[in-house]
Design an enzyme around this catalytic site. Sequence first.
Site, PDB file in Angstrom:
ATOM      1  N   ASP A   1       0.831  -1.205   0.000  1.00  0.00           N
ATOM      2  CA  ASP A   1       0.000   0.000   0.000  1.00  0.00           C
ATOM      3  C   ASP A   1       0.872   1.264   0.000  1.00  0.00           C
ATOM      4  O   ASP A   1       1.960   1.266   0.565  1.00  0.00           O
ATOM      5  CB  ASP A   1      -0.905  -0.019   1.242  1.00  0.00           C
ATOM      6  CG  ASP A   1      -2.063   0.958   1.131  1.00  0.00           C
ATOM      7  OD1 ASP A   1      -2.306   1.482   0.014  1.00  0.00           O
ATOM      8  OD2 ASP A   1      -2.730   1.198   2.151  1.00  0.00           O
TER       9      ASP A   1
ATOM     10  N   ASN B   1       1.353   3.334  -2.965  1.00  0.00           N
ATOM     11  CA  ASN B   1       1.911   3.729  -4.268  1.00  0.00           C
ATOM     12  C   ASN B   1       1.412   5.104  -4.698  1.00  0.00           C
ATOM     13  O   ASN B   1       2.178   5.929  -5.206  1.00  0.00           O
ATOM     14  CB  ASN B   1       1.492   2.727  -5.359  1.00  0.00           C
ATOM     15  CG  ASN B   1       2.083   1.348  -5.143  1.00  0.00           C
ATOM     16  OD1 ASN B   1       2.935   1.173  -4.286  1.00  0.00           O
ATOM     17  ND2 ASN B   1       1.624   0.387  -5.923  1.00  0.00           N
TER      18      ASN B   1
ATOM     19  N   HIS C   1       2.845   2.956  -8.900  1.00  0.00           N
ATOM     20  CA  HIS C   1       2.684   1.514  -9.167  1.00  0.00           C
ATOM     21  C   HIS C   1       3.925   0.982  -9.895  1.00  0.00           C
ATOM     22  O   HIS C   1       4.430  -0.097  -9.574  1.00  0.00           O
ATOM     23  CB  HIS C   1       1.436   1.248 -10.010  1.00  0.00           C
ATOM     24  CG  HIS C   1       0.144   1.663  -9.350  1.00  0.00           C
ATOM     25  ND1 HIS C   1      -0.101   1.429  -8.025  1.00  0.00           N
ATOM     26  CD2 HIS C   1      -0.970   2.287  -9.841  1.00  0.00           C
ATOM     27  CE1 HIS C   1      -1.314   1.898  -7.708  1.00  0.00           C
ATOM     28  NE2 HIS C   1      -1.853   2.423  -8.799  1.00  0.00           N
TER      29      HIS C   1
ATOM     30  N   SER D   1      -7.198  -5.798  -5.744  1.00  0.00           N
ATOM     31  CA  SER D   1      -8.370  -6.294  -5.008  1.00  0.00           C
ATOM     32  C   SER D   1      -9.634  -6.205  -5.866  1.00  0.00           C
ATOM     33  O   SER D   1      -9.668  -5.480  -6.871  1.00  0.00           O
ATOM     34  CB  SER D   1      -8.568  -5.469  -3.734  1.00  0.00           C
ATOM     35  OG  SER D   1      -9.028  -4.171  -4.062  1.00  0.00           O
TER      36      SER D   1
ATOM     37  N   LEU E   1      10.530 -21.029  -3.614  1.00  0.00           N
ATOM     38  CA  LEU E   1       9.527 -20.063  -3.141  1.00  0.00           C
ATOM     39  C   LEU E   1       8.298 -20.133  -4.031  1.00  0.00           C
ATOM     40  O   LEU E   1       8.410 -20.102  -5.261  1.00  0.00           O
ATOM     41  CB  LEU E   1      10.115 -18.635  -3.211  1.00  0.00           C
ATOM     42  CG  LEU E   1       9.143 -17.496  -2.869  1.00  0.00           C
ATOM     43  CD1 LEU E   1       8.819 -17.484  -1.374  1.00  0.00           C
ATOM     44  CD2 LEU E   1       9.737 -16.143  -3.270  1.00  0.00           C
TER      45      LEU E   1
HETATM   46  C1  FPP Z   1      -1.905   0.107  -3.387  1.00  0.00           C
HETATM   47  O1  FPP Z   1      -1.437   1.435  -3.432  1.00  0.00           O
HETATM   48  C2  FPP Z   1      -1.313  -0.697  -4.462  1.00  0.00           C
HETATM   49  C3  FPP Z   1      -2.018  -1.285  -5.462  1.00  0.00           C
HETATM   50  C4  FPP Z   1      -3.474  -1.174  -5.577  1.00  0.00           C
HETATM   51  C5  FPP Z   1      -1.374  -2.038  -6.538  1.00  0.00           C
HETATM   52  C6  FPP Z   1      -0.155  -2.814  -6.210  1.00  0.00           C
HETATM   53  C7  FPP Z   1       0.616  -3.024  -7.459  1.00  0.00           C
HETATM   54  C8  FPP Z   1       1.958  -3.007  -7.584  1.00  0.00           C
HETATM   55  C9  FPP Z   1       2.860  -2.907  -6.457  1.00  0.00           C
HETATM   56  C10 FPP Z   1       2.634  -3.080  -8.897  1.00  0.00           C
HETATM   57  C11 FPP Z   1       2.479  -4.313  -9.710  1.00  0.00           C
HETATM   58  C12 FPP Z   1       2.499  -5.579  -8.972  1.00  0.00           C
HETATM   59  C13 FPP Z   1       3.059  -6.717  -9.426  1.00  0.00           C
HETATM   60  C14 FPP Z   1       2.871  -7.951  -8.637  1.00  0.00           C
HETATM   61  C15 FPP Z   1       3.837  -6.791 -10.654  1.00  0.00           C
HETATM   62  P1  FPP Z   1      -2.490   2.618  -3.558  1.00  0.00           P
HETATM   63  O2  FPP Z   1      -2.596   2.960  -4.995  1.00  0.00           O
HETATM   64  O3  FPP Z   1      -3.782   2.247  -2.907  1.00  0.00           O
HETATM   65  O4  FPP Z   1      -1.751   3.749  -2.757  1.00  0.00           O
HETATM   66  P2  FPP Z   1      -2.421   4.923  -1.898  1.00  0.00           P
HETATM   67  O5  FPP Z   1      -3.084   4.264  -0.712  1.00  0.00           O
HETATM   68  O6  FPP Z   1      -1.255   5.762  -1.511  1.00  0.00           O
HETATM   69  O7  FPP Z   1      -3.395   5.630  -2.779  1.00  0.00           O
END
Ligand code: FPP
Length: 258
Positions: A35, A37, A52, A80, A146
């Site tokens: 979380d 990004n 991301h 999700s 893994l």
């Molecule tokens: C939450 O941050 C993150 C996500 C919804 C996506 C996670 C994806 C990645 C890390 C990249 C790709 C993954 C793989 C496995 C290749 P948010 O956007 O909710 O952040 P915020 O809470 O700061 O808005």
Amino acid sequence: MTTPNSHPNEARQRTLRAAGIDPNRVPEHVAVIMDGNGRWAKRRGEERVFGHAHGVESVRATVEAALESGVRFLTLYAFSTENWNRPKDEVDALMDLLVQTLVQEAMELGSKGVRLRAIGDVDSLPKACQEQLERVKEGPEGEVHLDLVLALSYSAKWEMVEAIRSMMNDDLTPEQILPSTIDGYLQTADLPDPELMIRTSGEHRISNFMLWQLAYAELHFTSVLWPDFRMSHFFDAIRDFQNRERRFGALPQSTKTS
Ligand code: FPP
């Protein structure tokens, strides 16, 4: 817990001990809510997608850290059920990133003994994404060190609804439904429950992630935003885990009579 993969070679054992980690008590399964990004990107005046994209580097670092520490199963909450409600541009960019990462990393992961699979409503993902997941699921030719599990289009409530529907389709009687029966109908049927759950970005929630499987997991929350998460942060979480007394509802050891 001692796991088949928790006997890293001597160099690794030294690295772990130097980091204050007992190589013989590494959790077998670690689950991560990645979380922060969006906030990471906004702080840099960039679009959320920038965060991301940088999050992929943290995924690499986390896989390395899991291999280094002897964790046998690593589950990452990558997308999700609720994430479908984000703007279409962001959803498309996340799916592209996923496909691109799978294409680029599959060989490398295989060579390190990483087997990749997905849990979640995979049928709802774009075809290109499904094809890549299908392609990589064979896993490495040699030993698997893994299992990397990507939770995609996943939520615990979706998973439970699917499990209940399947149990009803199989005409199970109420008496046949035990906790172990439910275990067997979940997406994670062949995985041990996570012993440690890590969430980044300072949020203290489980957010519809593995609600059943996390029943006895130790929870580690860190304020580090996901794109900044590195091996040292993963080790911090393992150290935190090893400092907890796991009781599973029983009395603490110190109060038990012998
Ligand atoms: C939450 O941050 C993150 C996500 C919804 C996506 C996670 C994806 C990645 C890390 C990249 C790709 C993954 C793989 C496995 C290749 P948010 O956007 O909710 O952040 P915020 O809470 O700061 O808005």
